[in-house]
Design an enzyme around this catalytic site. Structure first.
Site, PDB file in Angstrom:
ATOM      1  N   PRO A  34       0.818  -1.217   0.000  1.00  0.00           N
ATOM      2  CA  PRO A  34       0.000   0.000   0.000  1.00  0.00           C
ATOM      3  C   PRO A  34       0.848   1.263   0.000  1.00  0.00           C
ATOM      4  O   PRO A  34       1.728   1.414   0.838  1.00  0.00           O
ATOM      5  CB  PRO A  34      -0.786  -0.125   1.304  1.00  0.00           C
ATOM      6  CG  PRO A  34       0.113  -0.922   2.198  1.00  0.00           C
ATOM      7  CD  PRO A  34       0.841  -1.887   1.302  1.00  0.00           C
ATOM      8  N   ASP A  42      -2.171   2.738   2.671  1.00  0.00           N
ATOM      9  CA  ASP A  42      -1.521   2.834   3.975  1.00  0.00           C
ATOM     10  C   ASP A  42      -1.954   4.163   4.583  1.00  0.00           C
ATOM     11  O   ASP A  42      -1.608   5.216   4.072  1.00  0.00           O
ATOM     12  CB  ASP A  42      -0.002   2.797   3.756  1.00  0.00           C
ATOM     13  CG  ASP A  42       0.738   2.387   5.002  1.00  0.00           C
ATOM     14  OD1 ASP A  42       0.079   2.107   6.020  1.00  0.00           O
ATOM     15  OD2 ASP A  42       1.972   2.354   4.960  1.00  0.00           O
ATOM     16  N   TRP A  95       4.422   0.557   9.672  1.00  0.00           N
ATOM     17  CA  TRP A  95       4.980  -0.522   8.851  1.00  0.00           C
ATOM     18  C   TRP A  95       4.440  -1.878   9.295  1.00  0.00           C
ATOM     19  O   TRP A  95       4.416  -2.821   8.515  1.00  0.00           O
ATOM     20  CB  TRP A  95       6.508  -0.522   8.933  1.00  0.00           C
ATOM     21  CG  TRP A  95       7.092   0.592   8.135  1.00  0.00           C
ATOM     22  CD1 TRP A  95       7.636   1.745   8.631  1.00  0.00           C
ATOM     23  CD2 TRP A  95       7.179   0.679   6.718  1.00  0.00           C
ATOM     24  NE1 TRP A  95       8.045   2.536   7.594  1.00  0.00           N
ATOM     25  CE2 TRP A  95       7.783   1.910   6.411  1.00  0.00           C
ATOM     26  CE3 TRP A  95       6.799  -0.166   5.683  1.00  0.00           C
ATOM     27  CZ2 TRP A  95       8.022   2.308   5.102  1.00  0.00           C
ATOM     28  CZ3 TRP A  95       7.037   0.245   4.384  1.00  0.00           C
ATOM     29  CH2 TRP A  95       7.651   1.471   4.111  1.00  0.00           C
ATOM     30  N   GLN A 127      12.375  -0.638   0.006  1.00  0.00           N
ATOM     31  CA  GLN A 127      11.483  -1.436   0.845  1.00  0.00           C
ATOM     32  C   GLN A 127      12.174  -2.637   1.482  1.00  0.00           C
ATOM     33  O   GLN A 127      11.527  -3.405   2.180  1.00  0.00           O
ATOM     34  CB  GLN A 127      10.284  -1.919   0.031  1.00  0.00           C
ATOM     35  CG  GLN A 127       9.403  -0.793  -0.453  1.00  0.00           C
ATOM     36  CD  GLN A 127       8.790   0.003   0.675  1.00  0.00           C
ATOM     37  OE1 GLN A 127       8.514  -0.526   1.755  1.00  0.00           O
ATOM     38  NE2 GLN A 127       8.616   1.288   0.466  1.00  0.00           N
ATOM     39  N   TRP A 186       8.713  -2.690   3.687  1.00  0.00           N
ATOM     40  CA  TRP A 186       7.651  -3.669   3.520  1.00  0.00           C
ATOM     41  C   TRP A 186       8.169  -5.084   3.296  1.00  0.00           C
ATOM     42  O   TRP A 186       7.583  -6.054   3.788  1.00  0.00           O
ATOM     43  CB  TRP A 186       6.774  -3.229   2.355  1.00  0.00           C
ATOM     44  CG  TRP A 186       5.451  -3.892   2.315  1.00  0.00           C
ATOM     45  CD1 TRP A 186       4.524  -3.950   3.324  1.00  0.00           C
ATOM     46  CD2 TRP A 186       4.888  -4.604   1.215  1.00  0.00           C
ATOM     47  NE1 TRP A 186       3.415  -4.645   2.907  1.00  0.00           N
ATOM     48  CE2 TRP A 186       3.610  -5.051   1.613  1.00  0.00           C
ATOM     49  CE3 TRP A 186       5.333  -4.893  -0.069  1.00  0.00           C
ATOM     50  CZ2 TRP A 186       2.776  -5.779   0.765  1.00  0.00           C
ATOM     51  CZ3 TRP A 186       4.496  -5.601  -0.912  1.00  0.00           C
ATOM     52  CH2 TRP A 186       3.240  -6.045  -0.498  1.00  0.00           C
ATOM     53  N   LYS A 197      18.170  12.137  -7.667  1.00  0.00           N
ATOM     54  CA  LYS A 197      16.903  11.666  -7.140  1.00  0.00           C
ATOM     55  C   LYS A 197      15.875  12.783  -7.335  1.00  0.00           C
ATOM     56  O   LYS A 197      16.195  13.957  -7.212  1.00  0.00           O
ATOM     57  CB  LYS A 197      17.082  11.395  -5.644  1.00  0.00           C
ATOM     58  CG  LYS A 197      16.062  10.458  -5.057  1.00  0.00           C
ATOM     59  CD  LYS A 197      16.428  10.144  -3.616  1.00  0.00           C
ATOM     60  CE  LYS A 197      15.322   9.379  -2.945  1.00  0.00           C
ATOM     61  NZ  LYS A 197      15.681   8.984  -1.593  1.00  0.00           N
ATOM     62  N   LYS A 241      11.044  17.364  -4.439  1.00  0.00           N
ATOM     63  CA  LYS A 241      10.412  18.670  -4.549  1.00  0.00           C
ATOM     64  C   LYS A 241      11.449  19.771  -4.334  1.00  0.00           C
ATOM     65  O   LYS A 241      11.414  20.817  -4.965  1.00  0.00           O
ATOM     66  CB  LYS A 241       9.302  18.807  -3.501  1.00  0.00           C
ATOM     67  CG  LYS A 241       8.027  18.126  -3.950  1.00  0.00           C
ATOM     68  CD  LYS A 241       6.954  18.219  -2.892  1.00  0.00           C
ATOM     69  CE  LYS A 241       5.793  17.310  -3.264  1.00  0.00           C
ATOM     70  NZ  LYS A 241       4.980  16.919  -2.121  1.00  0.00           N
TER      71      LYS A 241
END
Length: 1034
Positions: free
Chosen positions: A48, A87, A524, A560, A564, A597, A600
RNA sequence: GGGCCUAUAGCUCAGCCUGGUUAGAGCGCUUCCCUGAUAAGGAAGAGGUCGAUGGUUCAAGUCCAUCUAGGCCCA
């Protein structure tokens, strides 16, 4: 008959929007699942996304991979359940809301009201989920959003509670201390994310302190020996319990002046600098273990402590290689001290001041204690050196108070108790790329530490543990259980703070009133619980859970591994004794065009919706899947995505449009594949079946890049070889050609459907839906017919194309355009003699030569033969004699050698007991003179450059045809329009060419009449103005 | 500080597992060719010390070691 299609798709995005609407209207996704209801499952779990902001381009990346493999498996006959998930909990959501509300800390939230704040969090999640849903639909990611799991749903929370109770009952959930950055002013711990915002440069004291050795062999040998310890936080020396040494490093006993010190060998020169010193002894770090020393302070009582311990993390890059250990104030310290059963000493209170009863520093703010402590060390002769030290130190981003690394009570899951099981589960997991299994991820597992589960926050799954004043703990596994315990119906309770906090239960042990502990859990854990919590298991969804556990496939980006991928495996192992997934695809990150990367902060973020509006989702999908390796970091930019459309998808469409154009013109109806002996048809079908088989195999192995390569290569073959070579047959409406291309496009469209679901759907509608499933995504993966495969023919065609390229090279060098016919070409190439007449004719036609003959058969003396050793085959047989054999071959007369190799014996014996066969050399044959020649890798094409007047006139005729075709095109005629043609030429040879080949020209350009003499208007001329033509509709 | 990944043409990337003697593709540039589907296609040219060093081998872009630089994750 096919529907009419446009020659080009000018607005891919608009086409895709139509497809999306069509899918929605016909409920195609649900039907694709329904028609596999009884099929074997291939289970996918959706990790999620956290709905705390707008989706970024990296979200498309993962979601493309999450889509393509389930689509492929669905076509292959599996049921692939795909439930979306969101999530909802956690600090990221809280921070987003705090920002919206202009809050600066927990006090603001508490003043605002926890219930109200959590309601804002819920609203924020709902808002952002809408954006994710829009992205998901737009990109063609098929996942069931109607039945999506939300980690904030009461049913989900209850399921999480149940699992936590299982873990609690196994004795694996307990409260302990955790060192984390803490703001003493705000009274709260800070997350890593927050710390990163608050580094400030400060000047701290840097002190070298003598810790006198208090016993052992070394103390006997070197009386007065002291450990030299370096620290920038003198205030923590009060709480010292040990000193850590790097077991792998070498330490030295050094005499300087009148004292004897112990420190890491590598540090001696830096620390003692200009002073005179002498090394008395060397000691391996490992041997220092348990060396007792005298504590620097005796302000608080510490029992059973103060000896050297092993510290793998100790470095000899700065300091002295001897690190002072205060478990209350360092995570490493706490972990290391635990291993030795050392006590935790914490005289500092939650407000950051030393306890009042501590001598010397009682009541002082921790930072303020440095000064008196250093003075005291100096007074007692323990201070070796004291200097200012400037470094970055974390401060509270809200109030700029220096943070204290501070041991706080926290709830842990004892994952270390199940470490062996986790490693065993990892052993059985298939990782893509495989290196992650024992590299990044395995390394993380091997260094597993207990899972710090609790958070002192508001918006999260409340930790379902109730505690009575006597510290009896009760874990609650559902609202029903809570109702029973509380003695009232709580089935409708919102299981969030603050509502659960208000529920008290009588303690089952002592009957006293138990209240919930205040913490919520790490979000998590929520996502790691999704395999069962998405169904509300075990309270509901027993069947769904059982059918869908574990997953066959999960896919997320590399970050992850500690997220996750870990929590999914850990929760599965803790609750069900097995990991929750079998195959895991681990993606690299998406970077901007400069390789940075996307963030913003840098302003280099590509808005995914905009990207798809500009280029179409198919192009974006193809780029993500096929451009570069999935598990490598990749740069994404507009140009690269635009190229996908131009090179791959536009070419595919253009081939489709070609087929439709001529099939309609010929009133051709698709039906059974028309059997054809035509070499181009057999080749194209073989390539098509090859492509289907290869793509299938590559997608099975999660190699989307390889699959893209196969598809692109077949599209190119189809468009730029099959269609180009077969144009005439299409003009004539040849059913075998139309049927072959129809079948090739059908196979291609099916094989490409998982990758680019939009354009393939469009093509399916236009060409295939009438005779098959309504949607390409309701179709089965095509079966590969071995009878259609002809690898030998594919190889021969490759040779043909190589020879054609060589012929073009030769023409280029001779500066004779392909349009000018030549009398003869001579070819020498391995495999040439095996080519059938149809393939040879193909070469002749492409090279525009009347005859193509074998160079070998052209007679002695015409040909120059050269021979190069083939190292690959020679090396295998001759090993280190290879260079010598190569030299022997070079010294042999090539003509003689080739003659022997081509004789019946097919073998040649050379001096030095060397015996070689035809495969051991690469033979290149070139004609001696009067030919344009090109050679490569043992293949040679030679063109006869002698131009007769007849050939020249034929060339003129070809030129004429070309000019008329251009004239037709620029006059806007339809390809099937008949024309009348007028021409004029001053040069008698040119005029003769027109007269001689008038019939040919007329036939080629669909002229019903050809006449000499000017027509209306300026007409059209060839490049050199040797003739002029006028065209008009007949 | 630790772990992992990456380094090949101006740019984006193949090739490396399984070593073989002019190192490939696409984009961009130059010249030419071809074009009744094409926003296409083809040929040639310019552009490469295959990050560096050392090793293994008859032979290294490919295998090994070390180093350097960048990225990611963790301290």
């Amino acid at each position: 008959m096919y529907r009419e299609v446009p020659p080009r798709i000018d607005d891919a995005a608009a086409m895709e929007e139509q497809i999306i609407a069509w899918w929605r209207d016909r409920d195609v996704f649900r039907r694709s699942l329904a028609q596999r209801a009884d099929a074997p499952r291939w289970v996918f779990y959706e990790g999620p996304p956290t709905a705390n902001g707008s989706p970024g381009t990296h979200h498309i990346e993962a979601r493309v991979f999450k889509d393509v493999f389930p689509r492929h498996r669905t076509m292959k006959g599996h049921l692939v359940p795909r439930q979306a998930g969101w999530d909802c909990h956690g600090l990221p959501v809280e921070l987003a809301v705090e920002k919206e509300l202009g809050f600066t800390g927990k006090q603001d939230i508490e003043a605002f009201g926890v219930a109200e704040f959590n309601e804002k969090c819920r609203e924020s999640v709902l808002r952002h989920v809408d954006q994710f849903a829009a992205l998901t639909e737009r990109m063609g990611y098929w996942v069931d959003m109607d039945s999506a799991y939300w980690t904030m749903d009461p049913r989900y929370v209850e399921s999480v509670w149940w699992s936590l109770k299982q873990i609690f009952d196994k004795g694996l959930l307990a409260q302990d201390h955790r060192v984390s950055p803490y703001c003493p002013r705000c009274g709260t711990g800070l997350s890593d994310h927050e710390i990163a915002q608050g580094y400030e440069d400060v000047v701290d004291p840097s002190v070298y302190v003598r810790f006198p050795v208090a016993g052992g062999d070394l103390a006997d040998r070197f009386p007065g020996l002291a450990l030299l310890v370096w620290t920038t936080t003198p205030w923590t020396l009060v709480s010292n319990v040990a000193v850590a040494a790097q077991p792998a490093a070498t330490y030295q006993v050094v005499r300087t002046g009148d004292e004897t010190l112990l420190l890491a060998a590598e540090r001696v020169a830096d620390v003692l600098g200009d002073a005179d010193w002498e090394v008395l002894a060397e000691v391996p770090g490992a041997e220092l273990e348990y060396l007792p020393y005298q504590a620097p302070f005796d302000l608080v009582s510490v029992a059973d402590a103060h000896f050297v311990i092993d510290g793998d993390y100790v470095t000899t890059d700065d300091g002295t290689g001897l690190v002072h250990i205060a478990p209350a104030f360092g995570a490493d310290d706490l972990a290391a001290a635990r291993g030795y059963g050392l006590p935790m000493v914490n005289p500092v209170g939650a407000d950051g001041t030393f306890a009042a009863d501590v001598p010397l520093v009682g009541g002082l703010f921790f930072k303020k204690a440095d000064e008196p402590l250093i003075a005291d060390l100096d007074l007692r002769g323990l201070l070796f050196r004291h200097e200012p030290y400037e470094h970055a130190y974390p401060h509270c981003w809200r109030c700029h108070t220096p943070l204290i690394y501070y041991a706080q009570p926290s709830w842990f899951i004892r994952t270390t108790a199940r470490k062996d099981d986790l490693l065993a589960q990892n052993e059985d997991t298939h990782w893509f790329p495989p290196t992650t299994q024992w590299g990044r991820y395995g390394d993380w597992l091997r260094n597993n530490i207990d899972w710090a589960l609790s958070r002192d926050r508001f918006w999260g799954t409340p930790l379902p543990i109730w505690r009575c004043p006597a510290d009896h703990l009760t874990a609650v596994g559902s609202l029903a259980e809570l109702s029973r315990a509380a003695g009232r119906d709580l089935s409708g309770l919102d299981p969030h703070r603050p509502f659960v906090d208000d529920v008290t239960i009588p303690c089952p042990d002592c009957g006293d009133t138990a209240t919930r502990v205040p913490e919520v859990i790490d979000c998590w854990y929520d996502s790691g619980a999704m395999p069962f919590a998405q169904y509300g298991y075990p309270h509901t969804g027993e069947a769904e859970f059982t059918e869908n556990y574990p997953a066959d496939f999960i896919c997320e980006a590399i970050d992850q591994t500690r997220g996750w991928f870990y929590t999914l495996m850990a929760v599965g192992t803790l609750v069900f004794d097995r990991s929750s997934y079998r195959n895991v695809l681990c993606l690299g990150h998406i970077l901007d065009e400069e390789g940075r990367k996307m963030s913003k902060h840098l302003g280099n973020v590509l808005d995914p919706m905009q990207l798809m509006a500009e280029h179409g989702a198919d192009s974006v999908r193809w780029f993500m899947l096929a451009s570069g390796s999935p598990w490598q970091a990749r740069r994404v930019g507009h140009q690269a995505i635009a190229e996908v459309w131009r090179k791959v998808l536009a070419t595919y469409w253009s081939t489709v449009a070609f087929q439709v154009l001529y099939a309609r013109a010929a009133q051709w109806e698709a039906g059974e594949l028309t059997a054809s002996d035509h070499v181009m048809d057999r080749w194209a079908l073989s390539r098509a079946h090859h492509t289907v088989a290869a793509v299938d195999d590559l997608l099975e192995r999660f190699d989307s890049q390889g699959a893209g390569r196969e598809l692109a290569s077949f599209i190119d073959d189809l468009s730029n070889w099959y269609v180009r070579r077969s144009r005439r047959r299409f003009w004539d409406g040849d059913p075998a050609a139309l049927s072959t291309l129809h079948e090739c496009l059908r196979l291609l469209t099916l094989a490409m459907a998982p990758v680019t679901p939009f354009i393939t759907e469009r093509v399916w509608q236009d060409l295939f839906a009438a005779d098959g499933p309504e949607s390409v995504h309701l179709a089965d993966w095509p079966t590969v017919a071995d009878s259609a495969r002809d690898p030998g023919l594919e190889e021969q065609m490759a040779l043909v194309r190589r020879l054609v390229d060589l012929g073009r090279t030769a023409r280029g060098e001779a500066a004779i355009g392909t349009r000018q016919p030549l009398a003869e070409a001579l070819v020498a190439a391995p495999g040439w003699s095996d080519l059938g007449p149809d393939l040879r004719a193909l070469v002749a036609e492409e090279l525009n030569c009347h005859r193509v003959e074998s160079l070998a058969g052209s007679g002695d003396g015409l040909v120059e033969v050269s021979v190069k050793p083939n190292f690959r085959s020679l090396g295998r047989r001759y090993g280190n004699r290879t260079p010598e054999v190569a030299r022997i071959i070079a010294e042999t007369d090539p003509e003689d050698l080739v003659a022997r190799l081509r004789s019946a014996a097919a073998e040649a014996e050379l001096p030095g007991d060397v015996r070689i066969g035809p495969d051991d050399v690469i033979v290149t044959e070139t004609p001696r003179e009067g030919w344009a020649v090109a050679s490569q890798d043992g293949a040679t094409v030679a063109l006869d450059l002698h131009l007769t007047p007849e050939l020249l006139r034929l060339g003129t005729a070809r030129q004429a045809i070309r000019v008329v075709q251009d004239a037709r095109k620029s006059s806007g005629f339809d390809v099937s329009d008949r024309i009348t043609l007028r021409w004029d030429a001053a040069d008698p040879e040119v005029a003769r060419a027109w007269e001689e080949h008038g019939g040919l020209i007329a036939a080629e350009v669909l002229a019903t009449a050809v006449a000499r003499g000017p027509g209306a208007g300026p007409g059209f001329t060839d490049k050199d103005d040797t003739f002029r033509v006028w065209v008009a509709r007949a």
